[in-house]
Design an enzyme around this catalytic site. Sequence first.
Site, PDB file in Angstrom:
ATOM      1  N   GLU A 109      -3.874 -19.059   1.609  1.00 53.30           N
ATOM      2  CA  GLU A 109      -4.289 -19.655   3.006  1.00 53.30           C
ATOM      3  C   GLU A 109      -5.574 -20.452   2.820  1.00 53.30           C
ATOM      4  O   GLU A 109      -6.340 -21.062   3.892  1.00 53.30           O
ATOM      5  CB  GLU A 109      -4.516 -18.613   4.155  1.00 53.30           C
ATOM      6  CG  GLU A 109      -5.946 -17.923   4.159  1.00 53.30           C
ATOM      7  CD  GLU A 109      -5.926 -16.766   2.811  1.00 53.30           C
ATOM      8  OE1 GLU A 109      -7.087 -16.619   2.459  1.00 53.30           O
ATOM      9  OE2 GLU A 109      -4.874 -16.494   2.248  1.00 53.30           O
ATOM     10  N   SER A 132       0.796  -1.347   0.042  1.00 54.73           N
ATOM     11  CA  SER A 132      -0.003   0.192  -0.132  1.00 54.73           C
ATOM     12  C   SER A 132       0.922   1.150   0.063  1.00 54.73           C
ATOM     13  O   SER A 132       1.968   1.315   0.368  1.00 54.73           O
ATOM     14  CB  SER A 132      -0.778  -0.043   1.183  1.00 54.73           C
ATOM     15  OG  SER A 132      -1.819  -1.099   1.326  1.00 54.73           O
TER      16      SER A 132
END
Lengths: 415, 287
Positions: free
Chosen positions: A246, A131
């Site tokens: 995940e 970011s």
Amino acid sequence: MDLTYTDEEEEFRARLREWLASVLPGLPPKPSPNDWPGRRAYDLGWQRRLYDAGYAGLHWPADAGGRGATPTQHLIFLEETEKAGAPYVGANFVGLLHAGPTIAVEGTPEQRARWLPPVLRGDEVWCQGFSEPDAGSDLAALRTRATRDGDHYVVSGSKIWTSHAEVADWCELLVRTDPSAPKHRGISWLAMPMDAPGITVRPLRTLAGSAEFAEMFLDDVRVPVANRVGEENDGWRVTMVTLSFERGTAFVGEVVACRRVLGELAAQARKNGRWDDAVLRRRLGRLNAEFRALWRLTQWNVSEAMGVPPVRAEPRTGGRAGGVPGAGGSVFKLRYSHARQELFDAAADVLGVAGALDTDHEWTLDRLSSLSYTIAAGTSQIQHNIVAERILGLPKDRPKDLRRELQRDFQKGGR
Amino acid sequence: MRFQLTDDQRALRDGVRDLLAGRFDRDALRTAVDTPGHLDRALWRALGDAGFFALCLPEADGGVGLGLPEAVLVFEEAGRVLLPGPLVATHLAAGTVPGAATGERVVTAPAGELLPWRDASDVVQGDATGAVPLASVDPLTPLHRLPGPHAPRSPEAVLLTAAEQLGSATRTCELAVRYAGEREQFGQPIGAFQAVKHLCAQMLVRAELARAAVYAAAVTADPVEIAAAELLADEAAVRNARDCVQVHGGMGFTWEADVHLHLKRAWVRAGTGRTTRETEEALAAAL
């Protein structure tokens, strides 16, 4: 539909419980939240214990040094470690859950050999430089630029929300290598050594008062070209390929923890008389339904991932779900982040006025930090867009030139 | 653990969907709307022939010998297409009322303070004295009101009703998405606007969370899980139907569009179980 675990899975659980019971009493005391070197040492120490016991990189593929465990085994691992009160993944988060898996899939043999073992052994910490101040939800608009100078990139720009930056050895960094290309096609993925000259890290204090995150300023930082993972300008795809690594297990421990907190809220309310408030009682009852369903949704998502080859981005469509295929992750995230906020709002009402305003109480801090859940890792608004566009197939917001169309209708003598 | 539909369960669901598409298409639905109180006995016998009511009876008793998860999948399909009639009561009476399993006799039962389909049924199981007809909001479900006290519904009845709600919630999400993709205003499909898009996304989220709860309750048959399924499925069906009306705009307010039928049936189904207050209290007591 089967919610019972196989004999092998139960055996895995039993062995894990036994190990946890043997190792947890010997852990050093937890460091204070703002003691970053202490937290690094504590989290790496826990990772080393996992490594020695054969639980490191449980869900990583075997050829990357992991255990190649199934999603269900990973679910059991996260459930049992949470129930036993084991340390969280902490400073190992980026290495184990994003940078490592990215290198495992996209890295050269040399890159895998250099970076993966230290993550598994608990020797090195990674942080995430994605970011930027002007590239949040619109991550692909990032501006940190990297220009070639011989066998190095020279990187300048600024990053934000880089957790664990103070104590990281490496940063998985997204940089713009081709400013003239469409925004998704001019990005590259670099492994930046955090001791390189030109990096300034400034802690970023959150509304909860703690410094979980940092801002990072890069001023002509030299990064070897050999540290680029994947092709130049292919960094966006490199990053996205492991975002679902995940496979539905990202919040397993947290759902287990929320259900425990909900039980504690009920016990506390029965003790202090707040249970007599029917409105509060019913809110807690509703949260019971919510978190039970979220746990079942987790099991559903994990079961869906069984049989899907690991470390590949799952296609958003074409799964085998009973409902909308592949919907699970975003559906879960939207509902869980909201439910977590409601849980700690209810906690405030159980605590009463003074308790809810006392930051010495864990639930008050949890209430504050819960505000990040509908923002981090894709705001709820972005998640709604993802669900609507990628799962439901609704069109993107791209207005047609209505005026031109009306003119055409007029010329045709239409309406 | 394998919390996904098995191949057999998928085949069963697809088979029921095909059967209903053939025997109860949109024309049949609108015919049913236009003839309130009339139950299509030929359809009912076709459902019986297909094993709809005998699904959970042991094979030795002429049933299909399947379990609650399979029944839930079948009732979800019924909910999708707004299949009318006292389906849950007849299904649950299959082992005790002769003719129920085959679809030869229609069985209804009190559901809270409501008694659906009294006049069109052959058998009323339970105490229906003092039943008074009411002008049912749902053109597909004639209702009588029962004086109290009201016996609680069985957990199976609650769960199968939740499965119907789940089917309806899924369907209204699909209808809204389809309409939002077709209807154009301001030069683009209304589904391109985030305000509409987010309504649709929220509908999916509600339906999918309810699905996890309903399926899990079917596998465990645990009373607290059933209560969670009831709460979430009622909410998903009612709120999705309302949002579906909203997405349809003016069309959604017409009798002609099917959306209002989903909303009204969702209200009726939600009214047959415990009240929201009772369900939430039960869930709180279990903490």
